[in-house]
Design an enzyme around this catalytic site. Structure first.
Site, PDB file in Angstrom:
ATOM      1  N   LYS A   1     -36.941  40.360  25.840  1.00  0.00           N
ATOM      2  CA  LYS A   1     -37.557  40.363  24.411  1.00  0.00           C
ATOM      3  C   LYS A   1     -39.004  40.003  24.303  1.00  0.00           C
ATOM      4  O   LYS A   1     -39.485  39.072  25.171  1.00  0.00           O
ATOM      5  CB  LYS A   1     -36.505  39.596  23.523  1.00  0.00           C
ATOM      6  CG  LYS A   1     -36.520  40.046  22.212  1.00  0.00           C
ATOM      7  CD  LYS A   1     -35.456  41.170  22.222  1.00  0.00           C
ATOM      8  CE  LYS A   1     -35.567  41.744  20.663  1.00  0.00           C
ATOM      9  NZ  LYS A   1     -34.340  42.890  20.539  1.00  0.00           N
TER      10      LYS A   1
ATOM     11  N   THR B   1     -28.938  52.791  16.550  1.00  0.00           N
ATOM     12  CA  THR B   1     -28.468  51.710  16.295  1.00  0.00           C
ATOM     13  C   THR B   1     -27.190  51.735  15.372  1.00  0.00           C
ATOM     14  O   THR B   1     -26.197  51.485  15.835  1.00  0.00           O
ATOM     15  CB  THR B   1     -29.425  50.517  16.068  1.00  0.00           C
ATOM     16  OG1 THR B   1     -30.553  50.511  17.316  1.00  0.00           O
ATOM     17  CG2 THR B   1     -28.753  49.243  16.241  1.00  0.00           C
TER      18      THR B   1
HETATM   19  P1  NAD Z   1     -36.060  46.592   9.972  1.00  0.00           P
HETATM   20  O1  NAD Z   1     -37.507  45.903  10.028  1.00  0.00           O
HETATM   21  O2  NAD Z   1     -36.188  47.907  10.047  1.00  0.00           O
HETATM   22  O3  NAD Z   1     -35.375  46.256   8.718  1.00  0.00           O
HETATM   23  C1  NAD Z   1     -34.859  44.812   8.601  1.00  0.00           C
HETATM   24  C2  NAD Z   1     -34.307  44.599   7.203  1.00  0.00           C
HETATM   25  O4  NAD Z   1     -33.921  43.270   7.067  1.00  0.00           O
HETATM   26  C3  NAD Z   1     -35.449  45.017   6.160  1.00  0.00           C
HETATM   27  O5  NAD Z   1     -34.738  45.740   5.208  1.00  0.00           O
HETATM   28  C4  NAD Z   1     -35.733  43.648   5.578  1.00  0.00           C
HETATM   29  O6  NAD Z   1     -36.107  43.803   4.047  1.00  0.00           O
HETATM   30  C5  NAD Z   1     -34.417  42.994   5.862  1.00  0.00           C
HETATM   31  N1  NAD Z   1     -34.505  41.671   5.608  1.00  0.00           N
HETATM   32  C6  NAD Z   1     -35.441  40.650   6.171  1.00  0.00           C
HETATM   33  N2  NAD Z   1     -34.963  39.454   5.783  1.00  0.00           N
HETATM   34  C7  NAD Z   1     -33.995  39.575   5.064  1.00  0.00           C
HETATM   35  C8  NAD Z   1     -32.931  38.257   4.368  1.00  0.00           C
HETATM   36  N3  NAD Z   1     -33.432  37.203   4.647  1.00  0.00           N
HETATM   37  N4  NAD Z   1     -31.926  38.854   3.677  1.00  0.00           N
HETATM   38  C9  NAD Z   1     -31.831  40.138   3.638  1.00  0.00           C
HETATM   39  N5  NAD Z   1     -32.556  41.185   4.162  1.00  0.00           N
HETATM   40  C10 NAD Z   1     -33.830  40.908   4.999  1.00  0.00           C
HETATM   41  O7  NAD Z   1     -35.332  46.044  11.258  1.00  0.00           O
HETATM   42  P2  NAD Z   1     -34.074  46.655  12.174  1.00  0.00           P
HETATM   43  O8  NAD Z   1     -34.991  47.543  13.216  1.00  0.00           O
HETATM   44  O9  NAD Z   1     -33.456  47.561  11.220  1.00  0.00           O
HETATM   45  O10 NAD Z   1     -33.358  45.400  12.683  1.00  0.00           O
HETATM   46  C11 NAD Z   1     -32.560  44.930  11.797  1.00  0.00           C
HETATM   47  C12 NAD Z   1     -31.348  44.042  12.868  1.00  0.00           C
HETATM   48  O11 NAD Z   1     -30.805  44.785  13.834  1.00  0.00           O
HETATM   49  C13 NAD Z   1     -32.386  42.897  13.685  1.00  0.00           C
HETATM   50  O12 NAD Z   1     -31.571  41.758  13.907  1.00  0.00           O
HETATM   51  C14 NAD Z   1     -32.651  43.559  15.106  1.00  0.00           C
HETATM   52  O13 NAD Z   1     -32.680  42.635  16.249  1.00  0.00           O
HETATM   53  C15 NAD Z   1     -31.254  44.282  14.984  1.00  0.00           C
HETATM   54  N6  NAD Z   1     -31.454  45.593  15.954  1.00  0.00           N
HETATM   55  C16 NAD Z   1     -32.163  46.688  15.798  1.00  0.00           C
HETATM   56  C17 NAD Z   1     -32.207  47.796  16.700  1.00  0.00           C
HETATM   57  C18 NAD Z   1     -33.085  48.876  16.549  1.00  0.00           C
HETATM   58  O14 NAD Z   1     -33.095  49.499  17.329  1.00  0.00           O
HETATM   59  N7  NAD Z   1     -33.864  49.064  15.321  1.00  0.00           N
HETATM   60  C19 NAD Z   1     -31.576  47.485  17.812  1.00  0.00           C
HETATM   61  C20 NAD Z   1     -30.564  46.562  18.225  1.00  0.00           C
HETATM   62  C21 NAD Z   1     -30.825  45.405  17.094  1.00  0.00           C
END
Ligand code: NAD
Length: 444
Positions: free
Chosen positions: A119, A203
């Site tokens: 990471k 995802t």
């Molecule tokens: P992203 O940046 O597209 O979205 C993150 C979202 O969370 C946004 O809508 C943001 O406004 C919201 N957010 C941030 N802080 C917040 C809070 N305190 N309360 C409520 N909402 C909040 O990110 P993503 O890629 O969708 O990732 C989201 C989660 O999924 C992360 O934990 C990431 O590690 C995990 N994840 C993502 C992927 C991927 O392929 N994108 C893969 C595995 C895991």
């Protein structure tokens, strides 16, 4: 460029909280005591393979210079090159990146793809940067990392607040440094730059397959199943879209600015559209014509986590369900689309109440699975249609969900422990194949 030890920065941004990495290792030890795994494999997994810390000087648009701090942790590469996203967030710390890298090792093993875990992250609020500053920062990070990443060593991808455009810049920068086109160095790229069909939605789609496998076992009727989703970014939007299309009642969604709630269910496609247009979920409720059409009330993120729903999907950041608010959580099932949203203390309390948690290392593994497909396509130079990507992803997620669920039943453990046991069986077999003390101390 400097390397650093784990302890030097582990508490920088988590001073007040327990170490995320230590919490993650605690769960490894718990699962390790049940799994049939050689102690040497467990010992190896307690220690990240390598860590790098870099400073990235960036020329800002006003002519000033800012220096940003970034990290990359490679946790374990026994099963293949290390794989894991790059996060841009003001709260990034080495401790967090170590925990996320460890989870990637386990996640790749859960779904049986030939990778170890890694990471990366940069301490930055990307919303404060212009597009050009963001590009300079992203290219600067790769300039520092170019000797440590590569298609056969460590393959980054997007994570929180990084996207396909950023992956495209990073791939371009790496290719410039290596003086050849290297699409397989990074995944989650734009499709015209070697990205895979279906990666953006992967995802959420993976989480959707976990939910539908569970729905079959529990005989759920989508129209009678309520869902609340915390976070409304890339991963959340795709699982929301798929569940909505099947008729699930998604009663609440939120982002960092707050959330919206409607008992009768929200119309997800228009919220996705409004979020894309305005950048905030709250704007759907507060401003403009969609506001009246949506007819929802605003709620805080804390209130969303406490809603009386069948399924709660934390899809934002880690440490959202903690000892402080776990007693308020009323959901019967939690699907961890975010990484590490439930602390181990909260986990234990939920297990006592028979709340089923589909753990992060299974629920969000669809992203890295399609990243693997992208890497395979880049190396073959042969690109698959969307149907092939979705079909292969669906088969892997259903197969691995069922395998983890069966371990839960066989061993009488919770689903998280079952997922770790499943991962440890695969990692343990790879470590044993290299030889353990049993082999080296035997007379033969
Ligand atoms: P992203 O940046 O597209 O979205 C993150 C979202 O969370 C946004 O809508 C943001 O406004 C919201 N957010 C941030 N802080 C917040 C809070 N305190 N309360 C409520 N909402 C909040 O990110 P993503 O890629 O969708 O990732 C989201 C989660 O999924 C992360 O934990 C990431 O590690 C995990 N994840 C993502 C992927 C991927 O392929 N994108 C893969 C595995 C895991």
């Amino acid at each position: 460029m400097t390397t650093t030890s784990a302890s030097a920065h582990a508490t920088t941004n988590h001073a007040a909280t327990q170490s995320l990495f230590e919490d993650a290792i605690k769960r490894l030890d718990e699962a390790g005591s049940i799994a049939d795994i050689n102690p040497e494999a467990l010992e190896r997994l307690r220690h990240p393979k390598s860590m790098i810390q870099v400073s990235i000087p960036v020329r800002m648009d006003d002519g000033s210079l800012r220096v940003f701090e970034g990290y990359r942790v490679r946790h374990d590469n026994t099963r293949g090159p290390t794989k894991g996203g790059i996060r841009y967030h003001p709260d990034v710390s080495l401790d967090e990146v170590k925990a996320l890298a460890f989870w990637m090792t386990c996640k790749c093993a859960v779904v049986g793809i030939p990778y170890g875990g890694a990471k990366g992250g940069i301490i930055v609020n990307p919303k404060e940067l212009s597009r050009m500053e963001l590009e300079r920062l992203s290219r600067g990070f790769i300039e520092q990392m170019a000797d440590f990443i590569g298609p056969d060593t460590d393959v980054p991808a997007p994570d929180v607040y990084t996207n396909s455009m950023i992956m495209g810049w990073m791939m371009d920068e790496y290719s410039t440094i290596k003086r050849r086109y290297c699409p397989a160095v990074i995944t989650g790229k734009p499709i015209p730059l070697g990205g895979s069909q279906g990666r953006n939605a992967a995802t959420g789609r993976g989480a959707y397959h976990c939910i539908t496998q569970l729905a079959k076992r529990r005989d759920w009727k989508p129209g009678k199943t309520t869902v609340a989703i915390q976070g409304f970014g890339n991963a959340a939007q795709s699982v929301a879209r798929l569940l909505h299309a099947d008729g699930y009642q998604i009663v609440a969604v939120s982002d960092s600015h707050g959330g919206i709630h409607r008992k009768q269910g929200l119309h997800i496609p228009s919220i996705i559209q409004a979020k894309q247009d305005t950048a905030h979920v709250k704007a759907v409720y507060c401003h403009g014509s969609v506001c009246e059409a949506v007819d929802a009330e605003t709620i805080t993120n804390e209130e969303l986590l406490a809603l009386d729903v069948d399924v709660l999907i934390p899809a934002a950041l880690e440490n959202q369900i903690t000892a402080d608010n776990v007693d308020d959580v009323k959901a019967r099932v939690i699907v961890e689309v975010a990484n590490g949203p439930t602390t181990s203390t909260a986990d234990a309390a939920l297990a006592d109440r028979d709340v089923l948690i589909i753990p992060d290392i299974l629920a969000n593994a669809g992203g890295v699975t399609v990243s693997y497909f992208e890497w395979v396509q880049n190396r073959e130079g042969f690109y698959w249609p969307l149907e092939d990507v979705e079909d292969r992803l669906g088969k892997i997620m259903a197969r691995e969900f069922d395998a983890v669920y069966d371990i839960m039943d066989d061993k009488h453990v919770d689903l998280r422990t079952a997922a770790y046991i499943h991962a440890l069986n695969r990692i343990g077999a790879a470590v044993e194949a290299q030889g353990t003390s049993r082999y080296f101390t035997s007379d033969g």
